[in-house]
Design an enzyme around this catalytic site. Structure first.
Site, PDB file in Angstrom:
ATOM      1  N   GLU A  99       0.827  -1.214   0.000  1.00 41.07           N
ATOM      2  CA  GLU A  99       0.000   0.000   0.000  1.00 41.07           C
ATOM      3  C   GLU A  99       0.861   1.264   0.000  1.00 41.07           C
ATOM      4  O   GLU A  99       0.430   2.310  -0.455  1.00 41.07           O
ATOM      5  CB  GLU A  99      -0.918   0.024   1.237  1.00 41.07           C
ATOM      6  CG  GLU A  99      -2.332  -0.439   0.958  1.00 41.07           C
ATOM      7  CD  GLU A  99      -3.312  -0.189   2.107  1.00 41.07           C
ATOM      8  OE1 GLU A  99      -2.922   0.357   3.157  1.00 41.07           O
ATOM      9  OE2 GLU A  99      -4.481  -0.561   1.950  1.00 41.07           O
ATOM     10  N   LYS A 123     -14.004  -0.212  -4.182  1.00 36.54           N
ATOM     11  CA  LYS A 123     -15.092   0.151  -3.264  1.00 36.54           C
ATOM     12  C   LYS A 123     -16.173   0.924  -4.017  1.00 36.54           C
ATOM     13  O   LYS A 123     -17.365   0.663  -3.857  1.00 36.54           O
ATOM     14  CB  LYS A 123     -14.556   1.037  -2.124  1.00 36.54           C
ATOM     15  CG  LYS A 123     -13.578   0.332  -1.197  1.00 36.54           C
ATOM     16  CD  LYS A 123     -13.155   1.264  -0.071  1.00 36.54           C
ATOM     17  CE  LYS A 123     -12.001   0.699   0.718  1.00 36.54           C
ATOM     18  NZ  LYS A 123     -11.432   1.620   1.690  1.00 36.54           N
TER      19      LYS A 123
HETATM   20  O1  F6P Z   1      -9.352   0.742   9.602  1.00 38.23           O
HETATM   21  P1  F6P Z   1     -10.189   0.908   8.395  1.00 38.23           P
HETATM   22  O2  F6P Z   1     -10.543   2.335   8.130  1.00 38.23           O
HETATM   23  O3  F6P Z   1     -11.432   0.056   8.480  1.00 38.23           O
HETATM   24  O4  F6P Z   1      -9.378   0.459   7.142  1.00 38.23           O
HETATM   25  C1  F6P Z   1      -8.863  -0.836   7.028  1.00 38.23           C
HETATM   26  C2  F6P Z   1      -7.921  -0.956   5.888  1.00 38.23           C
HETATM   27  O5  F6P Z   1      -8.573  -0.545   4.691  1.00 38.23           O
HETATM   28  C3  F6P Z   1      -7.760   0.373   3.985  1.00 38.23           C
HETATM   29  O6  F6P Z   1      -8.173   1.658   4.265  1.00 38.23           O
HETATM   30  C4  F6P Z   1      -7.890   0.139   2.505  1.00 38.23           C
HETATM   31  O7  F6P Z   1      -9.212   0.292   2.115  1.00 38.23           O
HETATM   32  C5  F6P Z   1      -6.388   0.119   4.544  1.00 38.23           C
HETATM   33  O8  F6P Z   1      -5.512   1.154   4.311  1.00 38.23           O
HETATM   34  C6  F6P Z   1      -6.690  -0.098   5.980  1.00 38.23           C
HETATM   35  O9  F6P Z   1      -5.661  -0.700   6.705  1.00 38.23           O
END
Ligand code: F6P
Length: 447
Positions: free
Chosen positions: A289, A424
């Site tokens: 990432e 998403k």
């Molecule tokens: O803690 P959150 O906001 O649910 O996100 C979980 C994971 O999803 C992401 O935002 C990716 O969509 C990652 O960067 C992150 O670790």
């Protein structure tokens, strides 16, 4: 006490030491940009001094909450995805007995995971397993809006309240989320759950040393003070004023960038202890990432050896020469087991009798290193004195610091992840989420 150490000797037939050391000034500038907050993504640098600034009071508070869950739950479900679960899972799996889940008598609650997939079978089997169990939930989501986690938590909250009553559920559900926004925060406030905040300036994949990692690890019965102490030590070892030649984070960042420049587009993280599997998963997110953007970045892959030598070993030995390996090697195992002698010796293994199993493993490791280097695979070697909280803390911080430096050397913002929004957006459009009307029409027209 020893520290984890990095050895790049076995990359030097492929790139030169001079080429690696040519990064010295750039690595220093990148490190300065991190410490001075002058680089890309500088609103996400809260992880940089986290270990040394974690107070005893804060640790005590986390431990007190963990104790409430330990006293009141036979099972604790951690709901989270990506950085919201991989770090704690990495530590818990690395330090737990490999057969913990099969043991009848347990000293700590069983830790299981949810919110990291949308499989109906998985969630259905999870809710079946939890029927009649005294379970609690740690709901972890920085944004508080991640679909996978929110969906699982909706199911778990209802089941926990139905089975244990609202009052007990309130005690056994903990939220770890943003300070102000997101559905997880709104629910936690409304229901009166104990809540921990993920600091605004710490991104999910850099959050293992916040309550995101610390609370589940403490619930599982592991020593979070030692984890933080190890990370704090690495903060020193990889510090801004440490000379390049002594700074493992700078050397790792420089070496992998030089390999990348020389066509090595895939880094394979290797372990010889399957307990480290989730450390690899955590690392894959950290580097994937952070660096995979603007159509560049090393692809982070991982293998468990010697298991995968019998599957991926062929590719690594003789496939396209676009890979390099980084091996995490544990110097001394925590257990002691020797190979027994056998009178009939039908398997021909008496030449190993009396040797520790780890000696066999270490020779597999050395033999593989020699074979892979001979086969054209540069090899970096990280030595970890022992598998415990202290050295995992060191490893985490080493990789985080190196990731920041490496991302800056590559020229990207290592602290955002714009690419993950694409799926998403499409999923919401396909599911007709309110607010996505235009996207829904557009995507339907493409089907
Ligand atoms: O803690 P959150 O906001 O649910 O996100 C979980 C994971 O999803 C992401 O935002 C990716 O969509 C990652 O960067 C992150 O670790």
């Amino acid at each position: 006490m020893k520290n984890i150490s990095l050895n790049i000797e076995k990359t030097l037939g492929f790139i030169s030491k001079d080429a690696v050391y040519a990064y010295e000034a750039q690595a220093k500038a990148c490190s300065e940009a991190l410490h001075n907050g002058t680089g890309k993504g500088n609103d996400f640098l809260g992880w940089l001094n986290l270990p040394s600034s974690t107070s005893k009071e804060f640790i005590a508070d986390i431990k007190a909450t963990a104790q409430i869950l330990r006293d009141n739950c036979e099972v604790v479900v951690m709901a989270g995805i990506g950085g919201s679960y991989l770090g704690s899972r990495a530590v818990i799996e690395a330090l737990s007995d490999s057969f913990e889940l099969l043991k009848e008598k347990k000293d700590s609650p069983v830790i299981i995971y949810a919110g990291h997939n949308i499989s109906e079978d998985y969630l259905s089997e999870l809710t079946d397993y939890l029927k009649g169990k005294k379970f609690g939930v740690i709901n972890i989501s920085k944004s508080g809006t991640t679909t996978e986690t929110a969906l699982a938590f909706r199911l778990l909250k209802k089941q926990c309240e139905d089975q244990r009553g609202k009052e007990t559920a309130q005690k056994c559900i903990v939220a770890i989320t943003d300070a102000k926004k997101g559905a997880a925060k709104v629910t936690a406030d409304k229901e009166g759950y104990k809540t921990y905040v993920i600091p605004d300036n710490v991104g999910g994949r850099f959050s293992v040393l916040t309550p995101v990692g610390l609370l589940p690890i403490a619930v599982a019965g592991f020593d979070i003070e030692q984890l933080i102490a190890g990370a704090a030590k690495m903060e020193e070892v990889c510090g801004l004023n440490v000379p390049f030649s002594e700074n493992p984070a700078a050397i790792y960042a420089a070496t992998r960038n030089e390999l990348y420049k020389n066509g090595k587009k895939i880094e394979i993280l290797v372990n010889y202890h399957p307990k480290l599997h989730y450390v690899m998963e955590w690392w894959k997110q950290l580097y994937g990432e952070s660096e995979g953007k603007e159509n560049k970045g090393i692809f982070p892959a991982a293998v468990d050896f010697s298991t995968d030598l019998h599957s991926m070993g062929q590719w690594i030995q003789e496939g396209e020469r676009s890979i390099f390996e980084t091996v995490i090697s544990i110097e001394t195992p925590n257990k002691n087991l020797t190979v027994p002698s056998d009178e009939a010796n039908l398997d021909g293994l008496n030449f190993l009798a009396g040797k520790r199993v780890d000696e066999v493993n270490k020779m597999a490791e050395l033999g593989t290193q020699i074979a892979h280097v001979d086969g054209g695979v540069p090899n970096l070697h990280i030595s970890m004195p022992q598998l415990n909280e202290y050295y995992i803390g060191q490893l985490f911080f080493f990789f985080e610091k190196a990731c920041g430096i490496s991302g800056y050397i590559l020229g990207v913002n290592p602290f955002n992840q714009p690419g993950v929004e694409a799926y998403k957006k499409n999923m919401f459009a396909l599911l007709n989420k309110p607010g996505y009307e235009e996207e829904s029409k557009a995507i339907q027209a493409r089907l």
